[in-house]
Scaffold this motif. Sequence first.
Motif, mmCIF file in Angstrom:
data_model
loop_
_atom_site.group_PDB
_atom_site.id
_atom_site.type_symbol
_atom_site.label_atom_id
_atom_site.label_comp_id
_atom_site.label_asym_id
_atom_site.label_seq_id
_atom_site.Cartn_x
_atom_site.Cartn_y
_atom_site.Cartn_z
ATOM 1 N N VAL A 150 2.143 12.229 -27.793
ATOM 2 C CA VAL A 150 2.292 11.009 -28.592
ATOM 3 C C VAL A 150 1.019 10.822 -29.407
ATOM 4 O O VAL A 150 -0.071 11.125 -28.930
ATOM 5 C CB VAL A 150 2.572 9.744 -27.733
ATOM 6 N N LYS A 151 1.175 10.364 -30.644
ATOM 7 C CA LYS A 151 0.020 10.187 -31.530
ATOM 8 C C LYS A 151 0.145 8.857 -32.264
ATOM 9 O O LYS A 151 1.226 8.289 -32.345
ATOM 10 C CB LYS A 151 -0.030 11.316 -32.565
ATOM 11 N N LYS A 152 -0.965 8.405 -32.801
ATOM 12 C CA LYS A 152 -0.973 7.196 -33.631
ATOM 13 C C LYS A 152 -1.622 7.529 -34.957
ATOM 14 O O LYS A 152 -2.759 8.011 -34.986
ATOM 15 C CB LYS A 152 -1.741 6.077 -32.914
ATOM 16 N N ILE A 162 7.548 6.474 -35.889
ATOM 17 C CA ILE A 162 8.189 5.161 -35.788
ATOM 18 C C ILE A 162 7.355 4.142 -36.550
ATOM 19 O O ILE A 162 6.179 3.947 -36.246
ATOM 20 C CB ILE A 162 8.371 4.744 -34.316
ATOM 21 N N ALA A 163 7.973 3.525 -37.563
ATOM 22 C CA ALA A 163 7.302 2.471 -38.333
ATOM 23 C C ALA A 163 7.458 1.152 -37.582
ATOM 24 O O ALA A 163 8.485 0.916 -36.941
ATOM 25 C CB ALA A 163 7.911 2.370 -39.725
ATOM 26 N N PRO A 164 6.462 0.249 -37.637
ATOM 27 C CA PRO A 164 6.469 -0.976 -36.829
ATOM 28 C C PRO A 164 7.334 -2.072 -37.455
ATOM 29 O O PRO A 164 6.860 -3.169 -37.723
ATOM 30 C CB PRO A 164 5.001 -1.372 -36.802
ATOM 31 N N VAL A 165 8.574 -1.725 -37.677
ATOM 32 C CA VAL A 165 9.478 -2.572 -38.441
ATOM 33 C C VAL A 165 10.838 -2.625 -37.750
ATOM 34 O O VAL A 165 11.309 -1.613 -37.231
ATOM 35 C CB VAL A 165 9.638 -1.970 -39.869
ATOM 36 N N GLN A 218 6.006 0.657 -47.578
ATOM 37 C CA GLN A 218 5.111 -0.491 -47.364
ATOM 38 C C GLN A 218 4.315 -0.387 -46.055
ATOM 39 O O GLN A 218 3.417 -1.177 -45.811
ATOM 40 C CB GLN A 218 5.925 -1.794 -47.392
ATOM 41 N N THR A 219 4.660 0.576 -45.218
ATOM 42 C CA THR A 219 3.960 0.731 -43.940
ATOM 43 C C THR A 219 2.677 1.539 -44.108
ATOM 44 O O THR A 219 1.734 1.396 -43.333
ATOM 45 C CB THR A 219 4.889 1.390 -42.905
ATOM 46 N N GLY A 254 -2.436 5.439 -38.141
ATOM 47 C CA GLY A 254 -2.379 4.107 -38.751
ATOM 48 C C GLY A 254 -1.330 3.273 -38.038
ATOM 49 O O GLY A 254 -1.373 3.120 -36.810
ATOM 50 N N GLN A 255 -0.345 2.789 -38.748
ATOM 51 C CA GLN A 255 0.704 1.951 -38.162
ATOM 52 C C GLN A 255 1.924 2.754 -37.689
ATOM 53 O O GLN A 255 2.917 2.187 -37.238
ATOM 54 C CB GLN A 255 1.130 0.866 -39.150
ATOM 55 N N PHE A 256 1.851 4.086 -37.775
ATOM 56 C CA PHE A 256 2.962 4.919 -37.292
ATOM 57 C C PHE A 256 2.658 5.488 -35.906
ATOM 58 O O PHE A 256 1.573 6.016 -35.671
ATOM 59 C CB PHE A 256 3.192 6.109 -38.233
ATOM 60 N N ALA A 257 3.641 5.395 -35.017
ATOM 61 C CA ALA A 257 3.573 6.127 -33.748
ATOM 62 C C ALA A 257 4.329 7.436 -33.958
ATOM 63 O O ALA A 257 5.397 7.435 -34.572
ATOM 64 C CB ALA A 257 4.239 5.329 -32.638
#
Lengths: 170, 170
Positions: A156-158, A130-133, A27-28, A160-163
């Motif tokens: 470190v990268k981004k 890392i998912a924002p959950v 869902q992320t 979408g919603q994942f770090a």
Amino acid sequence: MSVFFYGCITMDGYLADKNHNLDWLYQTGTIEETGYESFYKNIDITIMGKRTFNEIEKIGDISGIYPTTRNYVFTHAESLSAKEFIPINCDVVEFVKQIEMDKNIWIIGGNTILAPLLDSHLVDNLIIQIAPVLLGTGIPLFSQKEELKRFCLKEVKKYGQFAELIYSKI
Amino acid sequence: MSVFFYGCITMDGYLADKNHNLDWLYQTGTIEETGYESFYKNIDITIMGKRTFNEIEKIGDISGIYPTTRNYVFTHAESLSAKEFIPINCDVVEFVKQIEMDKNIWIIGGNTILAPLLDSHLVDNLIIQIAPVLLGTGIPLFSQKEELKRFCLKEVKKYGQFAELIYSKI
């Protein structure tokens, strides 16, 4: 021989919820825009636990998911539902130690595979999304023994919603 | 009223080792190059637990460390070693709810303060630095109840060996 962990956790450090469910992850968003493809191209061997295999099996046709690697599943089972996955039942540390020098190994999951390799200082690279959950409970990625282990943060990268955090062994 | 968590954890999610020690953090580097100063400038009130206060006290002269904020320490103690810190003994959720709308609150630590605020959906922003260290055991940052809580990842940054992840409430 170089050992990689590459995988996704929640902000509170879980690989999956307590029922080994990954809905929160799907869902992320997708991993389509990440560096997964270039990562996978460099891998020769994958290693996973039986529960990780079961999760991948649920997604759909498992036979083509890791097409270019030799895929080992640590299990007491003597056979698996897809011939592309080789059941194996031995000590994961001894198994990894005897792999040829020029091979790259991807530890797909879970924590019972990763922990003894961390304890034996055999993990060379950690690539963690890392998912924002927050889940509050679940299967933790890290269950290695008490000991300070220091890595080197490379990037470190981004996506979408994942770090994504990229570490290597010091 | 906006509630921030801003603080550092290990890769395996610990705020401190099991003895509440932070040596692993100090050995990772300083926060001088981070956005700490601009973050702190926007804060009106700090909240911490007694153990966090004790840790800060160990560093040295505590009186000038949070000079422009009103600093509350949740404790059964009736007084503290520095007059700049106000002891308080009540429900942290009720306490936060009655703070004026235009104030920014920084939850410095620890998990017994953060958990009930997360469970009450009162945490608006999480700014988490991750040190490239595994401890294997310790005081976890996240000890809230089992419930899927989704945040929005705004930004990822790298400060020396620290990865910084910035989240806001959805």
